[in-house]
Design an enzyme around this catalytic site. Structure first.
Site, PDB file in Angstrom:
ATOM      1  N   GLY A 132       0.789  -1.228   0.000  1.00 40.39           N
ATOM      2  CA  GLY A 132       0.000   0.000   0.000  1.00 40.39           C
ATOM      3  C   GLY A 132       0.820   1.277   0.000  1.00 40.39           C
ATOM      4  N   GLY A 157       3.990  -3.416  -3.875  1.00 40.98           N
ATOM      5  CA  GLY A 157       3.850  -3.694  -5.307  1.00 40.98           C
ATOM      6  C   GLY A 157       4.013  -2.385  -6.046  1.00 40.98           C
ATOM      7  N   ARG A 165      -6.786   1.430 -15.245  1.00 38.08           N
ATOM      8  CA  ARG A 165      -6.920   2.209 -14.007  1.00 38.08           C
ATOM      9  C   ARG A 165      -7.741   3.506 -14.162  1.00 38.08           C
ATOM     10  NH1 ARG A 165      -3.521   4.119 -11.099  1.00 38.08           N
ATOM     11  NH2 ARG A 165      -4.307   3.274  -9.156  1.00 38.08           N
ATOM     12  N   CYS A 198     -14.687   0.396 -27.675  1.00 38.42           N
ATOM     13  CA  CYS A 198     -16.059   0.876 -27.857  1.00 38.42           C
ATOM     14  C   CYS A 198     -16.785   1.115 -26.541  1.00 38.42           C
ATOM     15  CB  CYS A 198     -16.821  -0.109 -28.732  1.00 38.42           C
ATOM     16  SG  CYS A 198     -16.087  -0.177 -30.349  1.00 38.42           S
ATOM     17  N   GLU A 199     -16.283   2.021 -25.753  1.00 37.87           N
ATOM     18  CA  GLU A 199     -16.938   2.442 -24.516  1.00 37.87           C
ATOM     19  C   GLU A 199     -16.530   3.880 -24.245  1.00 37.87           C
ATOM     20  OE1 GLU A 199     -17.224   0.175 -21.072  1.00 37.87           O
ATOM     21  OE2 GLU A 199     -16.934  -1.757 -22.061  1.00 37.87           O
ATOM     22  N   TYR A 255      -0.063  -2.535 -11.824  1.00 38.67           N
ATOM     23  CA  TYR A 255      -1.474  -2.730 -12.159  1.00 38.67           C
ATOM     24  C   TYR A 255      -1.791  -2.179 -13.547  1.00 38.67           C
ATOM     25  CZ  TYR A 255      -1.264  -3.486  -7.168  1.00 38.67           C
ATOM     26  OH  TYR A 255      -0.897  -3.937  -5.930  1.00 38.67           O
TER      27      TYR A 255
HETATM   28  N1  LLP Z   1      -0.483  -7.265  -0.111  1.00 38.03           N
HETATM   29  C1  LLP Z   1      -1.767  -7.602  -0.300  1.00 38.03           C
HETATM   30  C2  LLP Z   1      -2.356  -8.644   0.550  1.00 38.03           C
HETATM   31  C3  LLP Z   1      -2.518  -6.974  -1.294  1.00 38.03           C
HETATM   32  O1  LLP Z   1      -3.784  -7.309  -1.472  1.00 38.03           O
HETATM   33  C4  LLP Z   1      -1.922  -5.965  -2.098  1.00 38.03           C
HETATM   34  C5  LLP Z   1      -2.662  -5.290  -3.139  1.00 38.03           C
HETATM   35  C6  LLP Z   1      -0.568  -5.656  -1.869  1.00 38.03           C
HETATM   36  C7  LLP Z   1       0.122  -6.322  -0.861  1.00 38.03           C
HETATM   37  C8  LLP Z   1       0.193  -4.648  -2.686  1.00 38.03           C
HETATM   38  O2  LLP Z   1      -0.292  -3.350  -2.571  1.00 38.03           O
HETATM   39  P1  LLP Z   1       0.586  -2.155  -3.194  1.00 38.03           P
HETATM   40  O3  LLP Z   1       1.873  -2.088  -2.442  1.00 38.03           O
HETATM   41  O4  LLP Z   1       0.804  -2.478  -4.628  1.00 38.03           O
HETATM   42  O5  LLP Z   1      -0.230  -0.937  -3.029  1.00 38.03           O
HETATM   43  N2  LLP Z   1      -5.577  -2.554  -8.864  1.00 38.03           N
HETATM   44  C9  LLP Z   1      -5.472  -1.498  -7.883  1.00 38.03           C
HETATM   45  C10 LLP Z   1      -4.671  -1.933  -6.675  1.00 38.03           C
HETATM   46  C11 LLP Z   1      -5.201  -3.187  -6.021  1.00 38.03           C
HETATM   47  C12 LLP Z   1      -4.322  -3.647  -4.876  1.00 38.03           C
HETATM   48  C13 LLP Z   1      -4.700  -5.008  -4.448  1.00 38.03           C
HETATM   49  N3  LLP Z   1      -3.902  -5.513  -3.390  1.00 38.03           N
HETATM   50  C14 LLP Z   1      -4.866  -0.270  -8.542  1.00 38.03           C
HETATM   51  O6  LLP Z   1      -4.602  -0.300  -9.738  1.00 38.03           O
HETATM   52  O7  LLP Z   1      -4.716   0.751  -7.885  1.00 38.03           O
END
Ligand code: LLP
Length: 434
Positions: free
Chosen positions: A242, A278, A316, A361-362, A390
């Site tokens: 996060g 991530g 996104r 097409c959206e 992502y």
């Molecule tokens: N750990 C768990 C258990 C998670 O569910 C996630 C992300 C992460 C770590 C990594 O989070 P990060 O460090 O990348 O923020 N598709 C969305 C984000 C969905 C995140 C889902 N879980 C976007 O494009 O913003």
């Protein structure tokens, strides 16, 4: 470390490290994902070092960027991995990732996925319900093993991010409440197929302040102390992912800020700390290159910049209304340092307000709306920044569009991590018979 790593304008042309975006577009076509291995490495080292003193283990969140080449690099640098499916685990293993540094989360692990994880010897399964705990126990005993597990705690904390990416509030499907975690821990102690060794929490993504982490860790710490007093061996606390990035170019907290805010709590815990970034690693390390097909002006003067990439390539903006900086790859003055959704012009740049859209097409198929952009015509190359996380992983074949290639620049070496899909790729799984 290569300090030239990343994206910047040299002589009015966008470069990835010292390779121009033009060269990439010419060689690989557009749309095309482009990543800087050097920048990824710098960011990996920075977040690893920020948490190093608590025996920190970085488990890269594979869902954010999952091509084999990237996972291979991260594995070589010593990273662990956070996976949420058998498919992600398969990718990690194929990339040479270490299963003993791999953690497996997710509310809906199937029996096949649990057995796969146990056979490969992943470090830890993060358990999200009583039924799942009993399933893991049964499957582990069936294999003659003991599964190491952590309880994923839902601390009921609002991380103040997009509702679709909030995961640690009580109405979310993820994790178990503090009271539920106590019950789960007691049950785990009575099962011979599982060993409870840690706690896990992931609040959501992206989170722009260390505060929610502090509140979550306060709750987790109390629970950890209680469980230890009850005889449970707690070795690991996984504080999830996060960690934010700056989609606008404005200053945001960095890994050191999160680590500093958590320092006192982490020191007291006396556990190995796992973090699962991530976006922080992958987001700024990649961008999407698209070519403008047409500049289209409607009767009332609205300007659409129609590109060859669309929502199937980068979802996104459509899905979350997410803001990504968009700028031409040819720009004599480079790009503004900060670009915000509400900006109507940038000082020092001649711009016009446009919608940057794709061919799908959206009407939801857009990269930017009402955005100041230097005037561009068909043929111009545009970069959509901070698309490394992502981006490709959420792409699809919607409208039967082959997915774009993924290209990695490592110093001045360029390599194709994933080739562009072909029309035949679209049909591969549908071809029946010999
Ligand atoms: N750990 C768990 C258990 C998670 O569910 C996630 C992300 C992460 C770590 C990594 O989070 P990060 O460090 O990348 O923020 N598709 C969305 C984000 C969905 C995140 C889902 N879980 C976007 O494009 O913003």
């Amino acid at each position: 470390m290569n300090s030239d790593a990343g994206f910047r304008y040299i002589g009015g042309r966008l470069h990835c490290n010292d390779v121009s975006a033009d060269e990439i577009a010419e060689r690989f076509g557009t749309p095309c994902y482009l990543y800087s291995a050097g920048l990824l490495r710098e960011r990996y080292c920075r977040i690893r070092d920020a948490f190093a003193r608590w025996d920190g283990l970085v488990c890269f969140s594979v869902k954010s960027l999952s091509n084999l080449a990237t996972l291979r690099l991260l594995a070589q640098w010593g990273s662990g991995f956070d996976v949420v499916s058998g498919g992600e685990l398969y990718r990690v293993l194929e990339a040479g990732g270490d299963p003993s540094k791999t953690v497996f989360a997710g509310v809906g692990k199937t029996a096949a996925e649990i057995e796969y994880a146990l056979r490969t010897g992943v470090r830890m399964l993060n358990v999200e319900s009583g039924e799942e705990l009993r399933a893991i126990d049964r499957l582990a005993r069936g294999l003659g093993r003991r599964a190491t597990v952590a309880i994923r705690v839902n601390p009921d904390i609002d991380p103040e991010t997009h509702e679709k990416t909030t995961t640690g509030k009580k109405e979310n499907k993820f994790g178990v409440s503090i009271a539920g975690s106590r019950r789960l821990a007691a049950e785990a102690a009575s099962l011979s197929g599982v060993e409870l060794r840690g706690l896990h929490v992931h609040l959501g993504s992206p989170i722009y302040s260390p505060e929610p982490y502090v509140h979550a860790l306060e709750k987790i710490s109390r629970l950890c102390t209680e469980l230890r007093a009850g005889g449970c061996r707690m070795e690991t606390v996984n504080i999830g992912g996060g960690y934010c990035i700056s989609y606008t170019g404005e200053d945001v907290p960095g890994p050191e800020d999160y680590a500093a805010s958590l320092q006192v709590l982490l020191e007291k815990l006396d556990c190995q700390v796992i973090i699962e970034p991530g976006r922080y690693l992958a987001g700024p390390s990649g961008l999407l290159l698209v070519r403008v097909l047409y500049r289209k002006e409607s009767e009332d003067g609205k300007i659409f910049v129609v590109c060859d990439g669309g929502m199937n390539d980068l979802l996104r903006p459509s899905l979350y209304g997410a803001f990504h900086r968009v700028w031409p790859a040819h720009s004599p003055g480079g790009m503004p340092r900060v670009m915000r959704a509400e900006d109507r012009h940038y000082s020092g740049f001649r711009t016009e307000l446009v919608d940057v859209v794709g061919p799908v097409c959206e009407s939801g198929d857009f990269f930017a709306k009402d955005r100041p952009l230097p005037p561009v015509k068909g043929g111009a190359l545009l970069a959509i920044f901070d698309a490394g996380a992502y981006g490709f992983t959420m792409s699809s074949n919607y409208n039967s569009r082959p997915r774009p290639p993924e290209v990695v620049v490592d110093s001045s070496e360029v390599f194709l991590a994933r080739r562009r899909e072909t029309y035949e790729d679209l049909l591969r799984a549908e071809r029946q018979g010999p």
